[in-house]
Design a protein around this motif. Structure first.
Motif, PDB file in Angstrom:
ATOM      1  N   UNK A 106       0.860  -1.181   0.000  1.00 52.84           N
ATOM      2  CA  UNK A 106       0.000   0.000   0.000  1.00 52.84           C
ATOM      3  C   UNK A 106       0.894   1.228   0.000  1.00 52.84           C
ATOM      4  N   UNK A 107       1.089   1.827  -1.150  1.00 46.47           N
ATOM      5  CA  UNK A 107       2.053   2.913  -1.284  1.00 46.47           C
ATOM      6  C   UNK A 107       1.698   4.116  -0.416  1.00 46.47           C
ATOM      7  N   UNK A 108       0.395   4.344  -0.187  1.00 47.56           N
ATOM      8  CA  UNK A 108      -0.024   5.471   0.636  1.00 47.56           C
ATOM      9  C   UNK A 108       0.510   5.374   2.068  1.00 47.56           C
ATOM     10  N   UNK A 109       0.734   4.150   2.538  1.00 45.40           N
ATOM     11  CA  UNK A 109       1.153   3.951   3.925  1.00 45.40           C
ATOM     12  C   UNK A 109       2.662   4.035   4.102  1.00 45.40           C
ATOM     13  N   UNK A 110       3.403   3.885   3.001  1.00 50.07           N
ATOM     14  CA  UNK A 110       4.856   3.812   3.096  1.00 50.07           C
ATOM     15  C   UNK A 110       5.399   5.150   3.619  1.00 50.07           C
ATOM     16  N   UNK A 111       6.151   5.097   4.709  1.00 49.94           N
ATOM     17  CA  UNK A 111       6.716   6.308   5.288  1.00 49.94           C
ATOM     18  C   UNK A 111       5.695   7.241   5.898  1.00 49.94           C
ATOM     19  N   UNK A 112       4.516   6.717   6.249  1.00 51.27           N
ATOM     20  CA  UNK A 112       3.430   7.589   6.699  1.00 51.27           C
ATOM     21  C   UNK A 112       3.282   7.684   8.208  1.00 51.27           C
ATOM     22  N   UNK A 113       3.646   6.619   8.928  1.00 52.14           N
ATOM     23  CA  UNK A 113       3.353   6.494  10.356  1.00 52.14           C
ATOM     24  C   UNK A 113       1.852   6.585  10.618  1.00 52.14           C
ATOM     25  N   UNK A 114       1.061   6.112   9.660  1.00 55.63           N
ATOM     26  CA  UNK A 114      -0.388   6.059   9.844  1.00 55.63           C
ATOM     27  C   UNK A 114      -0.862   4.690  10.316  1.00 55.63           C
ATOM     28  N   UNK A 115       0.072   3.775  10.505  1.00 58.05           N
ATOM     29  CA  UNK A 115      -0.299   2.416  10.863  1.00 58.05           C
ATOM     30  C   UNK A 115      -0.428   1.541   9.638  1.00 58.05           C
ATOM     31  N   UNK A 116      -0.231   0.240   9.796  1.00 59.65           N
ATOM     32  CA  UNK A 116      -0.325  -0.683   8.656  1.00 59.65           C
ATOM     33  C   UNK A 116      -1.736  -0.734   8.083  1.00 59.65           C
ATOM     34  N   UNK A 117      -1.812  -1.003   6.790  1.00 59.73           N
ATOM     35  CA  UNK A 117      -3.099  -1.155   6.102  1.00 59.73           C
ATOM     36  C   UNK A 117      -3.522  -2.621   6.211  1.00 59.73           C
ATOM     37  N   UNK A 118      -4.091  -2.976   7.366  1.00 62.11           N
ATOM     38  CA  UNK A 118      -4.477  -4.364   7.571  1.00 62.11           C
ATOM     39  C   UNK A 118      -5.690  -4.751   6.727  1.00 62.11           C
ATOM     40  N   UNK A 119      -6.514  -3.788   6.341  1.00 64.33           N
ATOM     41  CA  UNK A 119      -7.686  -4.113   5.521  1.00 64.33           C
ATOM     42  C   UNK A 119      -7.255  -4.689   4.174  1.00 64.33           C
ATOM     43  N   UNK A 120      -6.309  -4.021   3.506  1.00 68.57           N
ATOM     44  CA  UNK A 120      -5.815  -4.536   2.228  1.00 68.57           C
ATOM     45  C   UNK A 120      -5.063  -5.840   2.428  1.00 68.57           C
ATOM     46  N   UNK A 121      -4.246  -5.896   3.482  1.00 62.57           N
ATOM     47  CA  UNK A 121      -3.507  -7.125   3.761  1.00 62.57           C
ATOM     48  C   UNK A 121      -4.456  -8.307   3.950  1.00 62.57           C
ATOM     49  N   UNK A 122      -5.497  -8.128   4.761  1.00 64.58           N
ATOM     50  CA  UNK A 122      -6.412  -9.233   5.054  1.00 64.58           C
ATOM     51  C   UNK A 122      -7.223  -9.630   3.831  1.00 64.58           C
ATOM     52  N   UNK A 123      -7.552  -8.655   2.978  1.00 63.31           N
ATOM     53  CA  UNK A 123      -8.275  -8.990   1.748  1.00 63.31           C
ATOM     54  C   UNK A 123      -7.411  -9.851   0.834  1.00 63.31           C
TER      55      UNK A 123
END
Length: 255
Positions: free
Chosen positions: A185-202
């Motif tokens: 999830x490129x939006x999350x890279x270097x963001x410190x917004x937390x992992x994108x578990x929704x995309x990961x779990x899908x």
């Protein structure tokens, strides 16, 4: 679960990612190393994470500005016994093979110099290159099968931005996925917004039973690493939290 450090290369430097917005990437300022030169930063990341695997995104190659062939060869030669997962914007198997051959041509002189200097022979075998095919660049679905046939154990990066898959022209059904895929999830890279578990779990829900799913981006602290373990990740790609010393001195408990 493995924490795998990430090295982003651009214009000869290790750069810090900012939400996948590559025009904003600048040479890294890290608590681990007083330089943005690839080799010392790579060694520092591996030491901080305890990993034997390094993920390298050659942004010069991905952006069609030229691969960092000499830097990649130096990393291979200096990190024996480990693996380098290399995403260099391969459109097909032929482009991947050509880059690997160019890197090998640059590695050989380094190995000869070491042989002549009578260094420890255990340092002679370079790190193994593992190709990472990103969907933002891949244009030939056969590339993965060709890499598998060559014994290279390829990885597929399922690249996402703003909740949508980035595809350069190839739509790969889960049945065609290799043994390892990255939920990128490129939006999350270097963001410190937390992992994108929704995309990961899908992606994990869609993956065949034999496929391990690797997460990427957003890790802020050790609790995020623990959550990734609970989510079933086989590994997670991390850069900023390592550079900023947010994961503590030891990650052995997460192995």
């Amino acid at each position: 679960m493995q924490v795998i450090p990430v090295l982003d290369l651009l214009d000869g430097h290790v750069v810090r990612a900012v939400r996948g917005e590559r025009t904003r990437y600048l040479p890294v300022r890290s608590a681990l190393a007083a330089t943005s030169a690839p080799l010392p930063v790579a060694r520092a990341l591996l030491a901080a994470s305890g990993a034997r695997t390094l993920y390298v995104a050659d942004l010069g190659a991905i952006l069609l500005r030229g691969a960092h062939v000499e830097a990649l060869a130096a990393l291979r030669a200096a990190l024996p016994g480990g693996e380098i997962w290399l995403d260099a914007g391969y459109a097909d198997y032929a482009s991947m093979q050509a880059l690997f051959e160019r890197i090998e041509q640059h590695v050989q002189p380094i190995r000869r110099d070491r042989d002549n200097s009578h260094d420890d022979p255990r340092t002679a075998d370079p790190a193994t290159l593992v190709p990472v095919f990103g969907t933002e660049s891949l244009r030939d679905a056969q590339a993965l099968r060709s890499a598998e046939a060559a014994g290279l154990a390829p990885i597929l990066s399922l690249d996402h931005r703003a909740g949508r898959r980035l595809d350069a022209g190839v739509e790969l059904a889960p049945a065609a996925w290799p043994g390892r895929v990255i939920a990128m999830t490129l939006d999350q890279v270097g963001s410190y917004d937390g992992p994108d578990f929704a995309t990961f779990e899908r992606i994990r829900a869609a993956a065949p039973a034999h496929t391990g799913v690797i997460g990427a981006g957003g890790v802020r602290h050790r609790d995020d690493v623990a959550a990734a373990v609970q989510a079933g990740a086989s590994a997670w790609l991390v850069a900023s939290a390592l550079h900023d010393g947010r994961l503590g001195a030891s990650l052995a408990g997460f192995a």
